[in-house]
Enzyme design. Structure first.
Site, PDB file in Angstrom:
ATOM      1  CD  GLU A 133      -0.163  12.763  11.904  1.00  0.00           C
ATOM      2  OE1 GLU A 133       0.023  13.755  12.638  1.00  0.00           O
ATOM      3  OE2 GLU A 133      -0.218  11.591  12.337  1.00  0.00           O
ATOM      4  CB  THR A 187       3.711   9.842  10.691  1.00  0.00           C
ATOM      5  OG1 THR A 187       3.530   8.749   9.804  1.00  0.00           O
ATOM      6  CG2 THR A 187       2.388  10.498  10.992  1.00  0.00           C
ATOM      7  CG  HIS A 236       3.827  10.511  26.957  1.00  0.00           C
ATOM      8  ND1 HIS A 236       4.599   9.500  27.478  1.00  0.00           N
ATOM      9  CD2 HIS A 236       3.901  10.383  25.612  1.00  0.00           C
ATOM     10  CE1 HIS A 236       5.132   8.801  26.479  1.00  0.00           C
ATOM     11  NE2 HIS A 236       4.730   9.323  25.338  1.00  0.00           N
ATOM     12  CE  LYS A 249       7.679  18.134  23.663  1.00  0.00           C
ATOM     13  NZ  LYS A 249       7.116  16.816  23.315  1.00  0.00           N
TER      14      LYS A 249
HETATM   15  P1  FAD Z   1       8.975  13.545  24.887  1.00  0.00           P
HETATM   16  O1  FAD Z   1       8.532  14.947  24.788  1.00  0.00           O
HETATM   17  O2  FAD Z   1      10.430  13.279  24.999  1.00  0.00           O
HETATM   18  O3  FAD Z   1       8.212  12.884  26.125  1.00  0.00           O
HETATM   19  C1  FAD Z   1       8.200  11.472  26.321  1.00  0.00           C
HETATM   20  C2  FAD Z   1       7.981  11.145  27.788  1.00  0.00           C
HETATM   21  O4  FAD Z   1       9.134  11.519  28.529  1.00  0.00           O
HETATM   22  C3  FAD Z   1       6.820  11.895  28.432  1.00  0.00           C
HETATM   23  O5  FAD Z   1       6.217  11.047  29.364  1.00  0.00           O
HETATM   24  C4  FAD Z   1       7.490  13.082  29.127  1.00  0.00           C
HETATM   25  O6  FAD Z   1       6.739  13.549  30.243  1.00  0.00           O
HETATM   26  C5  FAD Z   1       8.809  12.452  29.557  1.00  0.00           C
HETATM   27  N1  FAD Z   1       9.912  13.424  29.601  1.00  0.00           N
HETATM   28  C6  FAD Z   1      10.204  14.383  28.708  1.00  0.00           C
HETATM   29  N2  FAD Z   1      11.286  15.087  29.076  1.00  0.00           N
HETATM   30  C7  FAD Z   1      11.723  14.532  30.254  1.00  0.00           C
HETATM   31  C8  FAD Z   1      12.803  14.796  31.147  1.00  0.00           C
HETATM   32  N3  FAD Z   1      13.662  15.794  30.925  1.00  0.00           N
HETATM   33  N4  FAD Z   1      12.942  14.003  32.244  1.00  0.00           N
HETATM   34  C9  FAD Z   1      12.072  12.988  32.502  1.00  0.00           C
HETATM   35  N5  FAD Z   1      11.016  12.688  31.678  1.00  0.00           N
HETATM   36  C10 FAD Z   1      10.845  13.457  30.592  1.00  0.00           C
HETATM   37  N6  FAD Z   1       5.684   8.745  16.859  1.00  0.00           N
HETATM   38  C11 FAD Z   1       6.448   8.318  15.818  1.00  0.00           C
HETATM   39  O7  FAD Z   1       7.206   7.342  15.961  1.00  0.00           O
HETATM   40  N7  FAD Z   1       6.391   8.927  14.582  1.00  0.00           N
HETATM   41  C12 FAD Z   1       5.580  10.000  14.357  1.00  0.00           C
HETATM   42  O8  FAD Z   1       5.550  10.535  13.247  1.00  0.00           O
HETATM   43  C13 FAD Z   1       4.777  10.480  15.441  1.00  0.00           C
HETATM   44  N8  FAD Z   1       3.979  11.571  15.280  1.00  0.00           N
HETATM   45  C14 FAD Z   1       3.287  12.073  16.367  1.00  0.00           C
HETATM   46  C15 FAD Z   1       2.526  13.241  16.193  1.00  0.00           C
HETATM   47  C16 FAD Z   1       1.810  13.761  17.262  1.00  0.00           C
HETATM   48  C17 FAD Z   1       1.003  15.037  17.062  1.00  0.00           C
HETATM   49  C18 FAD Z   1       1.829  13.103  18.532  1.00  0.00           C
HETATM   50  C19 FAD Z   1       1.037  13.648  19.674  1.00  0.00           C
HETATM   51  C20 FAD Z   1       2.581  11.948  18.697  1.00  0.00           C
HETATM   52  C21 FAD Z   1       3.323  11.425  17.633  1.00  0.00           C
HETATM   53  N9  FAD Z   1       4.111  10.275  17.767  1.00  0.00           N
HETATM   54  C22 FAD Z   1       4.868   9.813  16.708  1.00  0.00           C
HETATM   55  C23 FAD Z   1       4.144   9.522  19.040  1.00  0.00           C
HETATM   56  C24 FAD Z   1       5.298   9.959  19.960  1.00  0.00           C
HETATM   57  O9  FAD Z   1       6.537   9.681  19.349  1.00  0.00           O
HETATM   58  C25 FAD Z   1       5.153   9.171  21.262  1.00  0.00           C
HETATM   59  O10 FAD Z   1       4.017   9.588  21.972  1.00  0.00           O
HETATM   60  C26 FAD Z   1       6.371   9.131  22.168  1.00  0.00           C
HETATM   61  O11 FAD Z   1       6.179   8.143  23.176  1.00  0.00           O
HETATM   62  C27 FAD Z   1       6.680  10.448  22.887  1.00  0.00           C
HETATM   63  O12 FAD Z   1       7.194  11.365  22.017  1.00  0.00           O
HETATM   64  P2  FAD Z   1       7.407  12.897  22.477  1.00  0.00           P
HETATM   65  O13 FAD Z   1       8.080  13.564  21.358  1.00  0.00           O
HETATM   66  O14 FAD Z   1       6.151  13.456  22.995  1.00  0.00           O
HETATM   67  O15 FAD Z   1       8.463  12.649  23.671  1.00  0.00           O
END
Ligand code: FAD
Length: 290
Positions: A18, A49, A150, A166
């Site tokens: 990455e 990213t 998370h 998801k």
């Molecule tokens: P989600 O899957 O939407 O989850 C976020 C939160 O919402 C979680 O607590 C989940 O339990 C909750 N949630 C999900 N669905 C629901 C629902 N239906 N109802 C209620 N709650 C729900 N960030 C960046 O800005 N740029 C990047 O390039 C980047 N790369 C990453 C790469 C990896 C491998 C990882 C692990 C993280 C990365 N991140 C990046 C960080 C990420 O964007 C953050 O951790 C963000 O806060 C959550 O993103 P997510 O896609 O996991 O969100």
């Protein structure tokens, strides 16, 4: 088409890197050079990213395109949705298609401190972006997962329920948040299987080579330091070369143990440091050979 899902199926072990785009206003070339250097170690793909808004988000597609089309290495473009409007996301999806980028890591992104969440014109959760990418067609879709939960989630079980939602929207694979204790990952993988999440999971490994940086990263990511790593930090934090060597050794040990225990995907957070990735690749060269 070079889908990561096909690469995963065709190989016993995959190793990916990455990288992140430069800060706004900083030149792109050093990051392009980093990607070029990393591509020499033949990773299965390089992920780029996505900065929340501003200049770095536009650069993600440019760098991913360079990786895909100039370096002939499979690119995984990260795309986060919380800081963009739905129209902006639709435009970026078209741009990805135009640049021949077929692999996207669908993310929500961190909620900006100064915004009203959720913004009515934006997606609220990553699963909605997964749905959009699925509708757009021809994408292999990855998503993030969190072995320690998370940081916003009050309960790990609930977090896995959301992850299941998801995945069911059309994810092809997952990449984990960084973690330092492999037993945490093994417990997490067991819980995923119990919930019926059976898609491949890539283990996110961060070599800890800089003591100050890791304190900031663990705070942001919610990943915890274990006693073994804390001892390393206590002993070597003030000796940069020793810290680097110890951090690489720790990451290599983690990877060897993961592969020995059946983990098939290793995703290395390179922090744009090709020398560290090179050292790790040298140490595991025979271990990852098919
Ligand atoms: P989600 O899957 O939407 O989850 C976020 C939160 O919402 C979680 O607590 C989940 O339990 C909750 N949630 C999900 N669905 C629901 C629902 N239906 N109802 C209620 N709650 C729900 N960030 C960046 O800005 N740029 C990047 O390039 C980047 N790369 C990453 C790469 C990896 C491998 C990882 C692990 C993280 C990365 N991140 C990046 C960080 C990420 O964007 C953050 O951790 C963000 O806060 C959550 O993103 P997510 O896609 O996991 O969100």
């Amino acid at each position: 088409m070079n889908y990561i899902s096909d690469i995963i199926k065709s190989k016993e072990i995959t190793v990916s890197f990455e990288i992140f785009p430069p800060k706004p206003q900083a030149p792109l070339e050093p990051v392009m050079d980093t990607a070029k250097e990393l591509s020499k170690y033949m990773p299965d793909y390089i992920s780029v990213t996505y900065g929340a808004g501003g200049g770095t988000s536009a650069n993600t597609v440019k760098i991913a395109s360079y990786v895909q089309n100039e370096l002939n290495t499979t690119a995984l473009s990260h795309l986060s949705c919380v800081s963009s409007t739905k129209d902006e996301i639709a435009k970026t999806i078209e741009e990805l298609k135009a640049q021949n980028i077929n692999n996207v890591l669908a993310l929500r992104g961190d909620i900006p401190a100064d915004s009203d969440f959720p913004n009515p014109g934006s997606y609220k959760y990553a699963y909605q972006l997964v749905e959009e990418l699925k509708k757009a067609g021809n994408f292999c879709i990855g998503a993030a997962c969190y072995p320690e939960g998370h940081p916003e989630s009050s309960c790990k079980n609930e977090d896995i329920e959301h992850l299941k939602q998801k995945v069911d929207c059309g994810c092809d694979f997952l990449i984990t948040q960084l973690f330092f204790d492999n037993s945490v990952l093994y417990g997490f993988l067991y819980n995923l299987l119990k919930k019926g999440i059976e898609i491949p999971v890539m283990a996110g490994i961060m070599p800890v080579t800089n003591a100050k940086q890791i304190k900031r990263i663990t705070k942001l990511s919610g990943a915890s330091l274990n006693s073994e790593l804390n001892s390393i930090l206590d002993k070597f934090a003030e000796k940069p070369e020793a810290m680097k060597q110890a951090g690489i050794a720790y990451a290599v040990n983690q990877i060897v143990d993961l592969i020995a225990n059946g983990v098939k995907g290793i995703h290395i957070y390179t922090m744009n440091k090709p020398d560290i990735a090179a050292e790790i690749m040298r140490s595991i060269s025979s271990i990852i050979k098919d």
